[in-house]
Design a protein around this motif. Structure first.
Motif, PDB file in Angstrom:
ATOM      1  N   ILE A  61       0.834  -1.198   0.000  1.00  0.00           N
ATOM      2  CA  ILE A  61       0.000   0.000   0.000  1.00  0.00           C
ATOM      3  C   ILE A  61       0.872   1.253   0.000  1.00  0.00           C
ATOM      4  CG2 ILE A  61      -1.869   1.216   1.153  1.00  0.00           C
ATOM      5  CD1 ILE A  61      -2.629  -1.595   0.175  1.00  0.00           C
ATOM      6  N   ASP A  62       0.642   2.097  -0.979  1.00  0.00           N
ATOM      7  CA  ASP A  62       1.334   3.386  -1.072  1.00  0.00           C
ATOM      8  C   ASP A  62       0.764   4.335  -0.018  1.00  0.00           C
ATOM      9  OD1 ASP A  62       2.391   5.837  -1.798  1.00  0.00           O
ATOM     10  OD2 ASP A  62       1.930   5.645  -3.926  1.00  0.00           O
ATOM     11  N   GLN A  63       1.638   4.852   0.842  1.00  0.00           N
ATOM     12  CA  GLN A  63       1.200   5.824   1.833  1.00  0.00           C
ATOM     13  C   GLN A  63       1.950   7.153   1.677  1.00  0.00           C
ATOM     14  OE1 GLN A  63       2.160   4.214   5.777  1.00  0.00           O
ATOM     15  NE2 GLN A  63       4.070   5.367   5.720  1.00  0.00           N
ATOM     16  N   SER A  64       2.446   7.416   0.461  1.00  0.00           N
ATOM     17  CA  SER A  64       3.169   8.661   0.226  1.00  0.00           C
ATOM     18  C   SER A  64       2.221   9.847   0.332  1.00  0.00           C
ATOM     19  CB  SER A  64       3.840   8.628  -1.147  1.00  0.00           C
ATOM     20  OG  SER A  64       2.880   8.504  -2.176  1.00  0.00           O
ATOM     21  N   GLY A  65       2.799  11.045   0.333  1.00  0.00           N
ATOM     22  CA  GLY A  65       2.013  12.255   0.565  1.00  0.00           C
ATOM     23  C   GLY A  65       0.896  12.477  -0.420  1.00  0.00           C
ATOM     24  N   SER A  66       1.063  11.978  -1.652  1.00  0.00           N
ATOM     25  CA  SER A  66       0.031  12.187  -2.664  1.00  0.00           C
ATOM     26  C   SER A  66      -1.238  11.394  -2.389  1.00  0.00           C
ATOM     27  CB  SER A  66       0.581  11.828  -4.053  1.00  0.00           C
ATOM     28  OG  SER A  66       1.050  10.492  -4.069  1.00  0.00           O
ATOM     29  N   MET A  67      -1.165  10.438  -1.438  1.00  0.00           N
ATOM     30  CA  MET A  67      -2.361   9.672  -1.056  1.00  0.00           C
ATOM     31  C   MET A  67      -3.182  10.403   0.002  1.00  0.00           C
ATOM     32  SD  MET A  67      -2.711   6.660  -2.613  1.00  0.00           S
ATOM     33  CE  MET A  67      -3.548   5.562  -1.469  1.00  0.00           C
ATOM     34  N   HIS A  68      -2.868  11.645   0.224  1.00  0.00           N
ATOM     35  CA  HIS A  68      -3.527  12.442   1.264  1.00  0.00           C
ATOM     36  C   HIS A  68      -5.037  12.535   1.043  1.00  0.00           C
ATOM     37  CE1 HIS A  68      -3.998  15.617   4.244  1.00  0.00           C
ATOM     38  NE2 HIS A  68      -4.678  16.322   3.351  1.00  0.00           N
ATOM     39  N   GLY A  69      -5.761  12.602   2.163  1.00  0.00           N
ATOM     40  CA  GLY A  69      -7.192  12.890   2.097  1.00  0.00           C
ATOM     41  C   GLY A  69      -8.037  11.672   1.795  1.00  0.00           C
ATOM     42  N   ARG A  70      -8.978  11.847   0.851  1.00  0.00           N
ATOM     43  CA  ARG A  70      -9.974  10.810   0.592  1.00  0.00           C
ATOM     44  C   ARG A  70      -9.346   9.529   0.064  1.00  0.00           C
ATOM     45  NH1 ARG A  70     -15.372  11.690  -3.071  1.00  0.00           N
ATOM     46  NH2 ARG A  70     -13.860  11.872  -4.759  1.00  0.00           N
ATOM     47  N   LYS A  71      -8.272   9.644  -0.735  1.00  0.00           N
ATOM     48  CA  LYS A  71      -7.627   8.429  -1.247  1.00  0.00           C
ATOM     49  C   LYS A  71      -7.207   7.514  -0.098  1.00  0.00           C
ATOM     50  CE  LYS A  71      -5.482  10.203  -5.498  1.00  0.00           C
ATOM     51  NZ  LYS A  71      -4.172  10.467  -6.128  1.00  0.00           N
ATOM     52  N   MET A  72      -6.528   8.103   0.891  1.00  0.00           N
ATOM     53  CA  MET A  72      -6.051   7.282   2.002  1.00  0.00           C
ATOM     54  C   MET A  72      -7.207   6.734   2.825  1.00  0.00           C
ATOM     55  SD  MET A  72      -3.622   5.788   3.385  1.00  0.00           S
ATOM     56  CE  MET A  72      -2.217   6.516   2.558  1.00  0.00           C
ATOM     57  N   LEU A  73      -8.227   7.558   3.051  1.00  0.00           N
ATOM     58  CA  LEU A  73      -9.399   7.091   3.801  1.00  0.00           C
ATOM     59  C   LEU A  73     -10.044   5.906   3.094  1.00  0.00           C
ATOM     60  CD1 LEU A  73     -11.555   7.400   6.025  1.00  0.00           C
ATOM     61  CD2 LEU A  73     -12.706   9.067   4.552  1.00  0.00           C
ATOM     62  N   GLN A  74     -10.245   6.024   1.790  1.00  0.00           N
ATOM     63  CA  GLN A  74     -10.890   4.943   1.044  1.00  0.00           C
ATOM     64  C   GLN A  74     -10.013   3.699   0.995  1.00  0.00           C
ATOM     65  OE1 GLN A  74     -11.621   7.316  -2.510  1.00  0.00           O
ATOM     66  NE2 GLN A  74     -13.811   7.242  -2.131  1.00  0.00           N
ATOM     67  N   THR A  75      -8.710   3.888   0.933  1.00  0.00           N
ATOM     68  CA  THR A  75      -7.798   2.740   0.935  1.00  0.00           C
ATOM     69  C   THR A  75      -7.889   1.996   2.259  1.00  0.00           C
ATOM     70  OG1 THR A  75      -6.280   3.821  -0.605  1.00  0.00           O
ATOM     71  CG2 THR A  75      -5.385   2.036   0.740  1.00  0.00           C
ATOM     72  N   ALA A 115      -3.293  -4.896 -14.746  1.00  0.00           N
ATOM     73  CA  ALA A 115      -3.391  -3.595 -14.095  1.00  0.00           C
ATOM     74  C   ALA A 115      -4.831  -3.114 -14.183  1.00  0.00           C
ATOM     75  CB  ALA A 115      -2.446  -2.591 -14.745  1.00  0.00           C
ATOM     76  N   ARG A 116      -5.244  -2.379 -13.201  1.00  0.00           N
ATOM     77  CA  ARG A 116      -6.601  -1.836 -13.170  1.00  0.00           C
ATOM     78  C   ARG A 116      -6.531  -0.410 -12.644  1.00  0.00           C
ATOM     79  NH1 ARG A 116     -11.429  -4.551 -11.975  1.00  0.00           N
ATOM     80  NH2 ARG A 116     -10.504  -6.252 -13.170  1.00  0.00           N
ATOM     81  N   ARG A 117      -7.213   0.501 -13.329  1.00  0.00           N
ATOM     82  CA  ARG A 117      -7.281   1.859 -12.811  1.00  0.00           C
ATOM     83  C   ARG A 117      -8.408   1.955 -11.792  1.00  0.00           C
ATOM     84  NH1 ARG A 117      -5.161   6.422 -14.721  1.00  0.00           N
ATOM     85  NH2 ARG A 117      -4.942   5.718 -16.876  1.00  0.00           N
ATOM     86  N   ILE A 118      -8.100   2.544 -10.650  1.00  0.00           N
ATOM     87  CA  ILE A 118      -9.106   2.833  -9.638  1.00  0.00           C
ATOM     88  C   ILE A 118      -9.451   4.306  -9.769  1.00  0.00           C
ATOM     89  CG2 ILE A 118      -9.639   2.855  -7.178  1.00  0.00           C
ATOM     90  CD1 ILE A 118      -9.228   0.050  -8.389  1.00  0.00           C
ATOM     91  N   TYR A 119     -10.697   4.584 -10.111  1.00  0.00           N
ATOM     92  CA  TYR A 119     -11.102   5.960 -10.368  1.00  0.00           C
ATOM     93  C   TYR A 119     -11.311   6.699  -9.051  1.00  0.00           C
ATOM     94  CZ  TYR A 119     -11.559   4.690 -15.218  1.00  0.00           C
ATOM     95  OH  TYR A 119     -11.278   4.268 -16.494  1.00  0.00           O
ATOM     96  N   GLU A 120     -10.764   7.907  -9.002  1.00  0.00           N
ATOM     97  CA  GLU A 120     -10.844   8.717  -7.795  1.00  0.00           C
ATOM     98  C   GLU A 120     -12.258   9.260  -7.678  1.00  0.00           C
ATOM     99  OE1 GLU A 120      -8.247  12.332  -5.797  1.00  0.00           O
ATOM    100  OE2 GLU A 120      -7.574  11.382  -7.651  1.00  0.00           O
ATOM    101  N   ASP A 121     -13.087   8.489  -6.981  1.00  0.00           N
ATOM    102  CA  ASP A 121     -14.496   8.830  -6.884  1.00  0.00           C
ATOM    103  C   ASP A 121     -15.014   8.348  -5.540  1.00  0.00           C
ATOM    104  OD1 ASP A 121     -16.947   9.815  -7.659  1.00  0.00           O
ATOM    105  OD2 ASP A 121     -16.905   8.860  -9.626  1.00  0.00           O
ATOM    106  N   SER A 122     -16.288   8.605  -5.286  1.00  0.00           N
ATOM    107  CA  SER A 122     -16.860   8.258  -3.986  1.00  0.00           C
ATOM    108  C   SER A 122     -16.897   6.760  -3.748  1.00  0.00           C
ATOM    109  CB  SER A 122     -18.268   8.840  -3.864  1.00  0.00           C
ATOM    110  OG  SER A 122     -19.092   8.355  -4.913  1.00  0.00           O
ATOM    111  N   ASP A 123     -16.856   5.963  -4.818  1.00  0.00           N
ATOM    112  CA  ASP A 123     -16.919   4.503  -4.656  1.00  0.00           C
ATOM    113  C   ASP A 123     -15.565   3.838  -4.844  1.00  0.00           C
ATOM    114  OD1 ASP A 123     -16.593   4.887  -7.371  1.00  0.00           O
ATOM    115  OD2 ASP A 123     -17.950   3.265  -7.938  1.00  0.00           O
ATOM    116  N   ALA A 124     -14.471   4.573  -4.656  1.00  0.00           N
ATOM    117  CA  ALA A 124     -13.146   4.000  -4.890  1.00  0.00           C
ATOM    118  C   ALA A 124     -12.898   2.787  -3.995  1.00  0.00           C
ATOM    119  CB  ALA A 124     -12.063   5.056  -4.668  1.00  0.00           C
ATOM    120  N   ASP A 125     -13.387   2.831  -2.749  1.00  0.00           N
ATOM    121  CA  ASP A 125     -13.189   1.685  -1.860  1.00  0.00           C
ATOM    122  C   ASP A 125     -13.907   0.453  -2.401  1.00  0.00           C
ATOM    123  OD1 ASP A 125     -15.494   3.252  -1.305  1.00  0.00           O
ATOM    124  OD2 ASP A 125     -15.835   2.125   0.544  1.00  0.00           O
ATOM    125  N   LEU A 126     -15.078   0.645  -3.015  1.00  0.00           N
ATOM    126  CA  LEU A 126     -15.804  -0.487  -3.599  1.00  0.00           C
ATOM    127  C   LEU A 126     -15.086  -1.010  -4.842  1.00  0.00           C
ATOM    128  CD1 LEU A 126     -19.493   0.788  -3.264  1.00  0.00           C
ATOM    129  CD2 LEU A 126     -18.208  -0.718  -1.722  1.00  0.00           C
TER     130      LEU A 126
END
Length: 946
Positions: free
Chosen positions: A273-287, A426-437
């Motif tokens: 799991i990438d935890q670098s600074g760019s994962m800040h905010g909703r990305k990290m929460l959803q991850t 590879a799969r793109r995970i779209y930065e959206d409200s359902d990213a965790d899903l």
């Protein structure tokens, strides 16, 4: 009081610049049929649109549909006056030249572009004479992919107006028998329930969707412009035969292998799991949320490990452990505490995950490595090819690597290549409200291994698609196609060998479903083989290098041309009646935008206006810039809100202004509303061509002299019409110099769609980021080239200055000056580290990370900065420090109004390239005045020097 109205007549290039939703009084789509036939999971879909021009003059009629990204367009035809005009598939380079030649003559151009996660949009248009009809017919093909135990056929219906004769017909034919079928999607609502008829019996199923005109306005995304949504047919077939089903005909075969009644294989899985600074905010929460859900789904016999990384590695435990209750509880606590920080060392992280799996060999199990990241490597080994080589050497084919790319900042091609080189995907995970899903959904696809080391053997076959698979997962399917030697079906012998929990299994066609066409060739089987072969050759071309790469590309191109597939290597040239333009259709790769061929011919396409307010429509701008009929956009967005006024006295004049090179040069024509002799425009000449009219209200300032801005450089002529408003005719010419357009900036939102955008007219110097507590200042100078981004960016610290341009970095440290132009060079400063790579420069500070992307547009290199890690300090200022936009849509008609910080402003739907992503995707946005978006005058962001 008489309302002053100007009738603006457009044709040639300016007609191509703007397309609007059809006016029902202009042209009528009287029939719209979608017919999809599925046989053995291969779907062929035909969209037929019949349109009538009801006007007394010729009209430009547009055909615009959306198709699945996984599909290949294979045929396009237009029928006009009984004559068929067929599209021709050509190699992309050959078509590109034809495209540029056409655009340079002022003709039109079509395009296929990505829309959302799963769709691509096809657009073209043709001029239709008064009271004549045109029929558009588009065919596309796709092999349905089985995921989580089902196939999905998605049909998107968006004819752009209610249609009297609207039909969707789907027929599914599966020799193995249909196990279940259901209809889902945004068009299968309660209001439309009686418009859907579905039935299936044994080997066949039918779905009919026949909504009335009124029903076509009732779905959530439907309205006055008619149907707009998806119909999704979900089904699966009987799985009684372990061998699956194979279909043979003289020359070709296709084999679908998906055994179900097999024991589950315990797995060993490491999550990186990438935890670098760019994962800040909703990305990290959803991850965190997704990882906790995934841990809950692990079976007791599974073993697992979790590591997080930035520039360092953080272990939950250094070795794999069993997924028992105690370990899972501990891992969930670890997941909840993951925090974003630091830079990104992908190489170190993947090698450590590989070490952990290799250190835990276990019989009767399957090993999987899953990487989630949202950016490029910025520390440790940063050379992409070196990382791929290191990972391939370490894994050595022992288990698959699956790469999940979060958002669009990520270099998806890098992840895709690395995963394909290691038997994964590879799969793109779209930065959206359902990213965790999305994350959880991907994991579910690989959660249950049933077979490992799967080998498909076809004695008597050749030119066979991929035959070796590291693992087979429950709910998926392996599909292989090939040719049969000497067309001899009798001697053709298939079998499958695989490992199930350390037991070698052999599957033969004696325990499968076999379908043969006898001596009658089946062209569909041949097309399935071609489709699969092209798809896999494109994947190989990505992985390989040198002569092998060239050979894979050549073979894929030859097959694409032979079977008329529009692929990333080919384009479709749409022929039209004599005197019409040429459309050229391109298919983008994942995350890639279409090359800006319009700009190469002199017409930038960075800004594409759209109409229809909040309807979310997306319309083709073949030349780019503001369209002539949309003078309101220029006036409202950049000069202030319009006023719809009635005047008791006549209007004095209207200036039509066409911007040329330079901020103050214009071609002007004055329109007098009173009748009189023809007026020749200043600097222009009269030209007569076929015309199309749009009636738009004059929306002036309170003074009676009107000014309309046209950013394209047409020749203008004015011809009065008796007892009618004046008619402005515009004939395209090739500009001697590129016109000067404003730069476009996007202001992203936290959870609203679309974002805001605003324009800056001049090549000014802007404050990008000022971080006083760290002594960090970043300023940039915009290029004088239209939509050319920044030509220079300067980073200043207390001790050093870094001047960045697209080719080199100049460092001033006191009296010492050094120049750096090497790729993957690390420049270690006292407070920042600068890493120069082929397509980006990373600026890494103590609590700040800025990525400066290097874009190449029509051989013009320019810079675009992205704040990847925002400091927590509230004192930072600058364009990059702006908070996400918050707005409310308070009015939709006649003009969209947004409320931004309690102030209402007019907004118009635009399309513009988002340079904050490496691929520069074209996105929708609301264009508003700069002061409304920024909540202060733009000059407050300007600086005197860099």
């Amino acid at each position: 009081m008489a309302r002053t109205v100007v009738q603006v007549t457009l044709f040639g290039l300016l007609l191509a610049l703007v397309t609007t939703l059809p006016n029902k009084d202009d042209w009528d789509i009287y029939s719209f049929h979608i017919n999809s036939t599925v046989s053995n999971r291969y779907a062929t879909t035909v969209i037929t649109s019949r349109v009538a021009n009801r006007m007394d003059e010729s009209k430009e009629i547009e055909f615009q549909v959306r198709i699945p990204k996984n599909a290949f367009i294979s045929k396009f035809r237009m029928f006009i006056d009984g004559v068929a005009y067929d599209g021709i598939v050509k190699a992309k380079e050959a078509a590109k030249q034809q495209y540029q030649d056409a655009v340079s003559r002022g003709q039109s151009a079509g395009i296929v572009s990505s829309v959302g996660r799963t769709l691509e949009e096809f657009k073209t248009s043709v001029n239709v004479a008064a009271h004549k009809k045109v029929t558009f017919e588009l065919t596309y093909e796709e092999l349905l992919k089985r995921r989580l135990g089902k196939y999905e056929l998605t049909i998107h219906a968006r004819p752009m107006q209610p249609v009297k004769d609207f039909k969707v017909d789907v027929n599914i034919n599966e020799k193995a028998g249909i196990n279940f079928m259901e209809v889902k999607g945004g068009l299968n609502t309660n209001a439309l329930a009686n418009a859907v008829t579905k039935t299936f019996a044994n080997t066949e199923a039918w779905v009919y969707f026949y909504p009335t005109v009124d029903q076509q306005k009732l779905c959530d995304s439907c309205g006055e412009h008619g149907m707009n949504g998806d119909l999704v047919i979900v089904y699966d077939i009987n799985r009684d035969a372990a061998f699956g089903n194979i279909k043979k005909s003289p020359g070709y075969f296709v084999h679908h292998f998906a055994p179900s009644n097999l024991p589950r294989i315990p797995k060993n899985v490491v999550f990186i799991i990438d935890q670098s600074g760019s994962m800040h905010g909703r990305k990290m929460l959803q991850t965190r949320i997704a990882l906790i859900h995934i841990l809950n789904d692990l079976a007791k016999e599974d073993f697992f490990g979790v590591i997080t990384f930035d520039s360092s590695i953080f272990h939950w435990k250094r070795e794999l452990v069993q997924a028992n209750e105690e370990n899972l509880a501990s891992a969930k606590t670890f997941a909840q505490r993951i925090q974003d920080r630091g830079s990104t060392d992908i190489n170190l992280a993947v090698l450590e995950g590989t070490r952990m799996l290799k250190a835990h060999p276990r019989e009767d199990s399957a090993s999987i490595l899953i990487l989630l990241t949202d950016g490029d490597p910025t520390s440790g080994v940063t050379n992409l090819e070196q990382i791929q080589s290191n990972v391939r050497e370490a894994i050595a084919g022992k288990f698959p690597l699956y790469c999940l790319g979060f958002g669009f900042d990520v270099n998806f091609e890098f992840l895709e290549k690395m995963s394909l080189q290691n038997n994964g995907a590879a799969r793109r995970i779209y930065e959206d409200s359902d990213a965790d899903l999305q994350l959880k959904g991907f994991y579910e696809e690989v959660a249950t291994p049933l077979l490992t080391d799967v080998t498909m053997i076809y004695e008597g076959g050749f030119n066979v698609t991929q035959t070796n698979f590291s693992q087979y997962y429950n709910g998926s399917e392996i599909v292989v196609a090939g040719q049969i030697t000497d067309n001899d079906i009798e001697t053709f012998t298939p079998q499958v060998v695989a490992i199930s929990k350390n037991t070698r299994l052999v599957f033969t066609e004696s325990n499968g479903t076999v379908e043969t066409t006898g001596m009658v060739p089946d062209s569909q089987i041949q097309r399935v083989w071609a489709y699969l072969t092209v798809k896999q050759l494109l994947e190989k071309e990505l992985q390989l290098s040198g002569p092998e790469k060239d050979n894979a590309k050549k073979e894929a191109l030859e097959l694409s041309l032979k079977y008329s597939f529009v692929t990333p290597l080919t384009s479709m040239v749409v022929t039209k009646p004599p005197g019409e333009g040429t459309d050229v259709l391109h298919k983008p790769k994942e995350g890639e935008t279409i090359p800006d061929l319009q700009a190469q011919a002199g017409y930038p396409s960075s800004m594409t206006p759209q109409f229809g307010g909040s309807s979310g429509g997306s319309y083709l701008n073949r030349g780019g810039g503001l369209g002539a009929t949309d003078y309101d956009v220029a006036y409202d967005a950049f000069m202030g809100p319009p006023e719809m006024l009635d005047y008791s006295d006549s209007v004095d004049s209207v200036d039509i202004i066409a911007a040329t090179h330079g901020p103050s040069l214009f071609t002007t024509v004055t329109m007098e509303p009173t009748l009189g002799p023809p007026i020749t425009p200043r600097g222009g000449s009269s030209t007569h061509m076929h015309t199309v009219s749009h009636h738009v209200p004059v929306r002036p300032p309170k003074r009676h002299h009107h000014r309309i801005i046209l950013p394209a450089p047409p020749v203008l002529s004015l011809t009065p019409v008796a007892r009618a408003p004046p008619v402005l005719s515009l004939a395209p010419v090739v500009p001697a110099a590129l016109p000067q357009y404003p730069h476009t900036f996007l202001l992203k939102t936290a959870d609203l769609s679309p974002p805001l955008c605003y324009g800056i007219f001049e090549s000014v110097r802007l404050q990008l980021l000022h971080h006083p507590n760290r002594g960090l200042s970043v300023n940039g100078e915009l290029s004088s080239v239209s939509h050319g981004g920044f030509k220079r960016i300067v980073i200043r610290t207390a001790q050093q200055n870094f001047e960045v341009d697209p080719r080199e970095i100049t460092v001033q440290d006191g009296q010492t000056v050094s120049v750096h132009a090497q790729q993957d060079e690390h420049i270690i400063g006292q407070n920042v580290t600068v890493i120069r790579r082929s397509k980006q420069i990373d600026i890494i500070g103590e609590d700040t990370r800025i990525i400066i992307l290097i874009h190449d547009k029509n051989n013009h290199l320019f810079l675009w900065p992205v704040l990847a890690q925002k400091p927590a300090d509230t004192n930072i200022k600058g364009i990059l420090a702006l908070e996400p936009a918050v707005y409310e849509e308070v009015q939709k008609t006649p003009t969209t109004k947004l409320r931004i910080h309690n102030k209402d402003t007019n907004a118009f739907s635009f399309r513009t390239e988002d340079y904050s992503f490496p691929s520069a995707p074209t996105v929708d946005c609301w264009i508003v005045p700069a002061e409304s978006a920024l909540q202060r005058p733009i000059n407050e962001f300007m600086v005197a020097q860099l």
